[in-house]
Structure formats: C-alpha cells, structure tokens
Design an enzyme around this catalytic site. Sequence first.
Site, PDB file in Angstrom:
ATOM      1  N   HIS A   1      49.045 -32.205 -34.662  1.00 15.96           N
ATOM      2  CA  HIS A   1      49.935 -31.291 -35.379  1.00 15.96           C
ATOM      3  C   HIS A   1      51.075 -30.871 -34.458  1.00 15.96           C
ATOM      4  O   HIS A   1      50.838 -30.361 -33.372  1.00 15.96           O
ATOM      5  CB  HIS A   1      49.168 -30.035 -35.839  1.00 15.96           C
ATOM      6  CG  HIS A   1      48.363 -30.255 -37.079  1.00 15.96           C
ATOM      7  ND1 HIS A   1      47.915 -29.218 -37.864  1.00 15.96           N
ATOM      8  CD2 HIS A   1      47.938 -31.388 -37.684  1.00 15.96           C
ATOM      9  CE1 HIS A   1      47.249 -29.698 -38.908  1.00 15.96           C
ATOM     10  NE2 HIS A   1      47.247 -31.021 -38.820  1.00 15.96           N
TER      11      HIS A   1
ATOM     12  N   TYR B   1      49.020 -19.509 -41.277  1.00 16.73           N
ATOM     13  CA  TYR B   1      48.457 -18.185 -40.980  1.00 16.73           C
ATOM     14  C   TYR B   1      49.204 -17.208 -41.888  1.00 16.73           C
ATOM     15  O   TYR B   1      50.415 -17.044 -41.766  1.00 16.73           O
ATOM     16  CB  TYR B   1      48.689 -17.810 -39.516  1.00 16.73           C
ATOM     17  CG  TYR B   1      47.920 -18.665 -38.528  1.00 16.73           C
ATOM     18  CD1 TYR B   1      48.323 -19.964 -38.211  1.00 16.73           C
ATOM     19  CD2 TYR B   1      46.772 -18.173 -37.905  1.00 16.73           C
ATOM     20  CE1 TYR B   1      47.612 -20.734 -37.305  1.00 16.73           C
ATOM     21  CE2 TYR B   1      46.060 -18.951 -36.984  1.00 16.73           C
ATOM     22  CZ  TYR B   1      46.486 -20.224 -36.700  1.00 16.73           C
ATOM     23  OH  TYR B   1      45.769 -21.002 -35.809  1.00 16.73           O
TER      24      TYR B   1
ATOM     25  N   PRO C   1      39.502 -15.417 -33.682  1.00 18.11           N
ATOM     26  CA  PRO C   1      39.960 -16.804 -33.849  1.00 18.11           C
ATOM     27  C   PRO C   1      41.423 -16.936 -34.299  1.00 18.11           C
ATOM     28  O   PRO C   1      41.918 -18.039 -34.469  1.00 18.11           O
ATOM     29  CB  PRO C   1      39.002 -17.380 -34.883  1.00 18.11           C
ATOM     30  CG  PRO C   1      38.259 -16.252 -35.461  1.00 18.11           C
ATOM     31  CD  PRO C   1      38.410 -15.080 -34.571  1.00 18.11           C
TER      32      PRO C   1
ATOM     33  N   LYS D   1      41.872 -19.911 -29.829  1.00 14.03           N
ATOM     34  CA  LYS D   1      41.696 -19.985 -28.375  1.00 14.03           C
ATOM     35  C   LYS D   1      40.238 -20.058 -27.918  1.00 14.03           C
ATOM     36  O   LYS D   1      39.979 -20.415 -26.763  1.00 14.03           O
ATOM     37  CB  LYS D   1      42.340 -18.748 -27.714  1.00 14.03           C
ATOM     38  CG  LYS D   1      43.847 -18.733 -27.783  1.00 14.03           C
ATOM     39  CD  LYS D   1      44.451 -19.910 -27.054  1.00 14.03           C
ATOM     40  CE  LYS D   1      45.888 -20.185 -27.498  1.00 14.03           C
ATOM     41  NZ  LYS D   1      46.187 -21.603 -27.521  1.00 14.03           N
TER      42      LYS D   1
ATOM     43  N   TYR E   1      50.500 -21.087 -28.258  1.00 12.92           N
ATOM     44  CA  TYR E   1      49.644 -21.751 -29.243  1.00 12.92           C
ATOM     45  C   TYR E   1      49.180 -23.112 -28.714  1.00 12.92           C
ATOM     46  O   TYR E   1      48.026 -23.490 -28.871  1.00 12.92           O
ATOM     47  CB  TYR E   1      50.398 -21.932 -30.569  1.00 12.92           C
ATOM     48  CG  TYR E   1      49.485 -22.303 -31.723  1.00 12.92           C
ATOM     49  CD1 TYR E   1      49.414 -23.615 -32.199  1.00 12.92           C
ATOM     50  CD2 TYR E   1      48.669 -21.340 -32.328  1.00 12.92           C
ATOM     51  CE1 TYR E   1      48.565 -23.952 -33.247  1.00 12.92           C
ATOM     52  CE2 TYR E   1      47.820 -21.670 -33.378  1.00 12.92           C
ATOM     53  CZ  TYR E   1      47.775 -22.984 -33.830  1.00 12.92           C
ATOM     54  OH  TYR E   1      46.925 -23.315 -34.868  1.00 12.92           O
TER      55      TYR E   1
HETATM   56  P1  FAS Z   1      28.493 -21.612 -28.102  1.00 11.17           P
HETATM   57  O1  FAS Z   1      28.066 -20.277 -28.627  1.00 11.17           O
HETATM   58  O2  FAS Z   1      29.188 -22.571 -28.998  1.00 11.17           O
HETATM   59  O3  FAS Z   1      27.204 -22.392 -27.535  1.00 11.17           O
HETATM   60  C1  FAS Z   1      26.195 -21.703 -26.808  1.00 11.17           C
HETATM   61  C2  FAS Z   1      24.903 -22.497 -26.925  1.00 11.17           C
HETATM   62  O4  FAS Z   1      23.916 -21.842 -26.120  1.00 11.17           O
HETATM   63  C3  FAS Z   1      24.376 -22.529 -28.345  1.00 11.17           C
HETATM   64  O5  FAS Z   1      24.041 -23.848 -28.716  1.00 11.17           O
HETATM   65  C4  FAS Z   1      23.133 -21.634 -28.294  1.00 11.17           C
HETATM   66  O6  FAS Z   1      22.101 -22.069 -29.157  1.00 11.17           O
HETATM   67  C5  FAS Z   1      22.701 -21.774 -26.850  1.00 11.17           C
HETATM   68  N1  FAS Z   1      21.920 -20.639 -26.357  1.00 11.17           N
HETATM   69  C6  FAS Z   1      22.072 -19.332 -26.645  1.00 11.17           C
HETATM   70  N2  FAS Z   1      21.156 -18.595 -25.979  1.00 11.17           N
HETATM   71  C7  FAS Z   1      20.408 -19.472 -25.239  1.00 11.17           C
HETATM   72  C8  FAS Z   1      19.316 -19.324 -24.342  1.00 11.17           C
HETATM   73  N3  FAS Z   1      18.806 -18.133 -24.062  1.00 11.17           N
HETATM   74  N4  FAS Z   1      18.793 -20.433 -23.775  1.00 11.17           N
HETATM   75  C9  FAS Z   1      19.317 -21.664 -24.051  1.00 11.17           C
HETATM   76  N5  FAS Z   1      20.352 -21.872 -24.893  1.00 11.17           N
HETATM   77  C10 FAS Z   1      20.889 -20.775 -25.481  1.00 11.17           C
HETATM   78  N6  FAS Z   1      36.939 -20.621 -31.915  1.00 11.17           N
HETATM   79  C11 FAS Z   1      38.105 -21.132 -32.341  1.00 11.17           C
HETATM   80  O7  FAS Z   1      38.914 -21.573 -31.511  1.00 11.17           O
HETATM   81  N7  FAS Z   1      38.398 -21.164 -33.689  1.00 11.17           N
HETATM   82  C12 FAS Z   1      37.500 -20.705 -34.633  1.00 11.17           C
HETATM   83  O8  FAS Z   1      37.771 -20.750 -35.823  1.00 11.17           O
HETATM   84  C13 FAS Z   1      36.268 -20.179 -34.238  1.00 11.17           C
HETATM   85  N8  FAS Z   1      35.349 -19.729 -35.157  1.00 11.17           N
HETATM   86  C14 FAS Z   1      34.160 -19.196 -34.709  1.00 11.17           C
HETATM   87  C15 FAS Z   1      33.180 -18.708 -35.609  1.00 11.17           C
HETATM   88  C16 FAS Z   1      31.980 -18.148 -35.141  1.00 11.17           C
HETATM   89  C17 FAS Z   1      30.944 -17.624 -36.129  1.00 11.17           C
HETATM   90  C18 FAS Z   1      31.743 -18.052 -33.760  1.00 11.17           C
HETATM   91  C19 FAS Z   1      30.466 -17.426 -33.236  1.00 11.17           C
HETATM   92  C20 FAS Z   1      32.693 -18.544 -32.862  1.00 11.17           C
HETATM   93  C21 FAS Z   1      33.902 -19.126 -33.333  1.00 11.17           C
HETATM   94  N9  FAS Z   1      34.867 -19.631 -32.464  1.00 11.17           N
HETATM   95  C22 FAS Z   1      36.047 -20.155 -32.856  1.00 11.17           C
HETATM   96  C23 FAS Z   1      34.640 -19.633 -31.073  1.00 11.17           C
HETATM   97  C24 FAS Z   1      33.765 -20.811 -30.783  1.00 11.17           C
HETATM   98  O9  FAS Z   1      34.373 -21.989 -31.211  1.00 11.17           O
HETATM   99  C25 FAS Z   1      33.447 -20.755 -29.322  1.00 11.17           C
HETATM  100  O10 FAS Z   1      34.603 -20.482 -28.555  1.00 11.17           O
HETATM  101  C26 FAS Z   1      32.793 -21.994 -28.823  1.00 11.17           C
HETATM  102  O11 FAS Z   1      31.671 -22.248 -29.630  1.00 11.17           O
HETATM  103  C27 FAS Z   1      32.431 -21.753 -27.363  1.00 11.17           C
HETATM  104  O12 FAS Z   1      31.535 -22.694 -26.999  1.00 11.17           O
HETATM  105  P2  FAS Z   1      30.341 -22.330 -25.996  1.00 11.17           P
HETATM  106  O13 FAS Z   1      30.878 -21.539 -24.871  1.00 11.17           O
HETATM  107  O14 FAS Z   1      29.651 -23.627 -25.747  1.00 11.17           O
HETATM  108  O15 FAS Z   1      29.385 -21.324 -26.804  1.00 11.17           O
HETATM  109  C1  PHB Z   2      39.700 -23.670 -38.039  1.00 12.49           C
HETATM  110  O1  PHB Z   2      40.164 -24.733 -38.504  1.00 12.49           O
HETATM  111  O2  PHB Z   2      38.484 -23.361 -38.140  1.00 12.49           O
HETATM  112  C2  PHB Z   2      40.620 -22.722 -37.326  1.00 12.49           C
HETATM  113  C3  PHB Z   2      41.867 -23.170 -36.955  1.00 12.49           C
HETATM  114  C4  PHB Z   2      42.722 -22.297 -36.290  1.00 12.49           C
HETATM  115  C5  PHB Z   2      42.317 -21.002 -36.026  1.00 12.49           C
HETATM  116  C6  PHB Z   2      41.042 -20.560 -36.393  1.00 12.49           C
HETATM  117  C7  PHB Z   2      40.190 -21.436 -37.051  1.00 12.49           C
HETATM  118  O3  PHB Z   2      43.157 -20.144 -35.379  1.00 12.49           O
END
Ligand code: FAS
Ligand code: PHB
Length: 403
Positions: A75, A204, A296, A300, A394
């Site tokens: 994009h 957005y 989100p 980032k 961005y």
């Molecule tokens: P993660 O949370 O992805 O992974 C952590 C892992 O550790 C998981 O698999 C978990 O099961 C495991 N774990 C936890 N406790 C443990 C333990 N005690 N022992 C062993 N393993 C354990 N970011 C965006 O950029 N855009 C978005 O739209 C967006 N939407 C999101 C929506 C939600 C609901 C959440 C929670 C986050 C969102 N994020 C978004 C942020 C997300 O993408 C995170 O930045 C990304 O998953 C980060 O990755 P990790 O640091 O690997 O953490």
């Molecule tokens: C998504 O596609 O899930 C998404 C993209 C951009 C954002 C947040 C979520 O800033």
Amino acid sequence: MKTISTKVAIVGAGPSGLLLGQLLHKHGIDNVIVERVSADYVLGRIRAGILEQGLVKLLEEAGVSARMHREGIPHDGFCISHSERLERIDVKSLTGGESVMCYGQTEVTRDLMAARSEAGLTTLYESSEVSIVDICSESPAVLCRHEGQPVRIECDFVAGCDGFHGVSRQTIPEEKRTEHERVYPFGWLGVLSDTPPVHDELIYAKSERGFALASQRSPTRSRYYIQVPLTDSVDQWSDEAFWAELKRRLPSDISAKLVTGPSIEKSIAPLRSFVCEPMQYGRLHLVGDAAHIVPPTGAKGLNLAASDVSTLYKLLLKAYRAGDFNVMSRYSEICLRRVWNGERFSWWMTNMLHDFGDESVGGMDGASMARFMESELNYYLDSPAGRAVIAEQYVGLPYEQID
Ligand code: FAS
Ligand code: PHB
C-alpha cells in the site's frame, strides 16, 4: 525432570517469539520456545494487518517472506475521513518511496510456524506452570510442565515474548519496574468477512458517531472495526447492526459501495497505551507486547514487536561473536527510544480520531477537547508538512543501527 540446554529460551510463540527464534536459528544460535497454548489457538487470534518495511525486511532476512510477497498487498497510501471529507495520505511520495505491506499477522505467524517446524526446532506447545528462574545469575532457566512432565530449560538468556498477560514482565521485581499506562474509555469491535474490501487502501474514519476503520486481508477478505463503549459485549452486536453502524461512520459515497456478508470472526479489543521500563533485568529481555501495548490506531503493535526482535537478535549475535555478554545491557535503552515514538503516534492518532464523549482530559471538558482535536486533524490534513509527519510515522521510523 527433563532438562534441555540451549542458548536462548523464548517464552511465547506469537510473532515476537517465532520471529526471534527464526532469526537466531539462521545465525546458528540455538533456541527453544515454550508456549502456553496450541499452535491452532495462536493462529485463531485475528490481530494486526499492516507491516512496516522494517518488518518486511526482517521476514526476508528470516527466509519467510515468499508467501508475503506473493499474497501481500503493498500500500502506497491510506485515507483519513472526517464525516464526508476523505483525504488520502500519499505515504510513498511523502516519504521518498516508502510504503507498507497489507498482510495479516495470522499469515505472518503461520509462515514462521512452518519455517520453525521445517527447521526441526523445539517448540513446547501447551506448556503449563511456566516460570523463569535465576535471571540475575549466569545460568537462568525456564521451568514448565509439558505433556505431563516437569521440564527445565537451561540457557544463557531468556526472551520474554509472552504478551501483555504473560509471566515474563511479572518476573522482574515490582520495585525494579516503572509502568506507564493509559486505558482508553472505549474498545474496537472487529469483524472479519469474506467480502471484497470497500476501498483499495485503508480508511481511518472520524465521525460524529465515533471511529471506524476499513481494512483488508486480501481482494476477497476484509477487516472492519468500529469504536464501541467498554460496556458493550460481542453478543450485543448482530452482523446487521455492525454493518449498519459502519455505514453511518464512513463517507456516504464509500458506504454506498460497502459489500456486507456474514462475520467469520467478531471480537472486541480493549485499547490501552502501556510501557514497562526497563525492558530487561539480568538475563531476561522483554519483547513486544510483554513490554509495551499501543492502541491499534497507528498500526504499530506488531511493528514495535518487530523492532524489539531486531535489536535483541543483533545484540545477541554481537555478544556471542565477541564472547562479551556486556553488550546486552544496551537492549532496553535502544528499544525504548523507538517504542516511545510508536506509543506517542498511536496515542495521538487515537486522541484525534475517536469520540471521547464527555470524558475530561487534562482538566479540559470533553466538548472542548473534541473541538481542539477537530482543529488538530484539520490542520494536519490541510498542511503538506502535517501530512508528511503522519506519513513518516505510519511507514515506521528507521531502526537504530547496532554497530
Ligand atoms: P502476542 O500476545 O501476540 O503473543 C504472546 C504469546 O505468548 C501468545 O501466543 C501467548 O499464548 C503466549 N503466552 C502468554 N503467556 C504465556 C506463558 N505464561 N507461558 C508461555 N507462553 C505464554 N496490532 C496491530 O498492529 N494492529 C492491530 O489491529 C492489532 N489488533 C490487536 C487485537 C488484540 C485483541 C490484541 C491483544 C492485540 C492487537 N494488536 C494489533 C497488537 C498485536 O498484534 C501485538 O502487537 C502482537 O501480537 C505482538 O506480538 P507478541 O509480542 O508476540 O505478543
Ligand atoms: C487491521 O487490518 O487489523 C488493522 C490495520 C491497521 C490498523 C489496525 C488494524 O491501524
């Protein structure tokens, strides 16, 4: 007790843990991952969708970028709408050629899992009673139960990649941690649908009724969000109610093109800004969501996790090659400089685009704050310098060089 010896024990098999494990493996640094849930459960979480160039390059370096380049969509810009006004931020021309990659976090995780399995690396899925011990010694360890058996993973370093609710951050003594937090008074209700995206780039949307985001996963799969009160629950929102509300928040000519369909995933994510300082203690290093969370709105979360991974793996490479572990003491300060930039941008975009109702902020009542934020948005959209500020953040600020 089963004992495993490795160089780096990684807690968590989300994108942070898997990407770190793959990069370390590519450079001959042995590592073991301990994950609380199953691989399928990890893949079932629908999260981020936008990859900065820094993460694209890391995936190339890790040797797991082929499908992303085949199926991902580059994009060159994105849109911000304010009621009926729709403005495109041309990030490519405003940043001298940078762009972002639209490719779901689920697919990144799937590609990393496949590569790890192909390399025959050890990942202890569905581990329980995970704890991290002796992090201030020269021989830390991760303890867990796996397949009913107690396991001790002896290592030189522990990477806490276990997300916001993990065990790693809590392993750092409370008195050694400073935590900064802002919990937002709303969440994002997200829907995934096998319908064609309403626009070729992300939108957005700021509206009188609240924020909305039109994103995508492929030419046939869309991801949409609307801001909802924290008191809402998913079962209060039928698909029909979601689509009707989304249409009200997008510019009418965009809404008119919206193709609706059954949700294949629907969930509400809370929004918070959070940073734990420092991001390391003894031989434990916090990575990604274990150390920081962003709303989100700035896309980032996943991308800050990636820059942490880049810093950690490069310092580990340096430490093992030089036979000098002291270099690891630089990890937290390097990561936090970029983390705070991402935190500020995400907090700023969230304040500017969401409806805070009558919540007073900084001693200012909600209605006045809304007027200030409206003026902030109009200034940045009307000013070429303002658009350049949005664009450069961005696509992602550069990673610090690890010399
Ligand atoms: P993660 O949370 O992805 O992974 C952590 C892992 O550790 C998981 O698999 C978990 O099961 C495991 N774990 C936890 N406790 C443990 C333990 N005690 N022992 C062993 N393993 C354990 N970011 C965006 O950029 N855009 C978005 O739209 C967006 N939407 C999101 C929506 C939600 C609901 C959440 C929670 C986050 C969102 N994020 C978004 C942020 C997300 O993408 C995170 O930045 C990304 O998953 C980060 O990755 P990790 O640091 O690997 O953490
Ligand atoms: C998504 O596609 O899930 C998404 C993209 C951009 C954002 C947040 C979520 O800033």
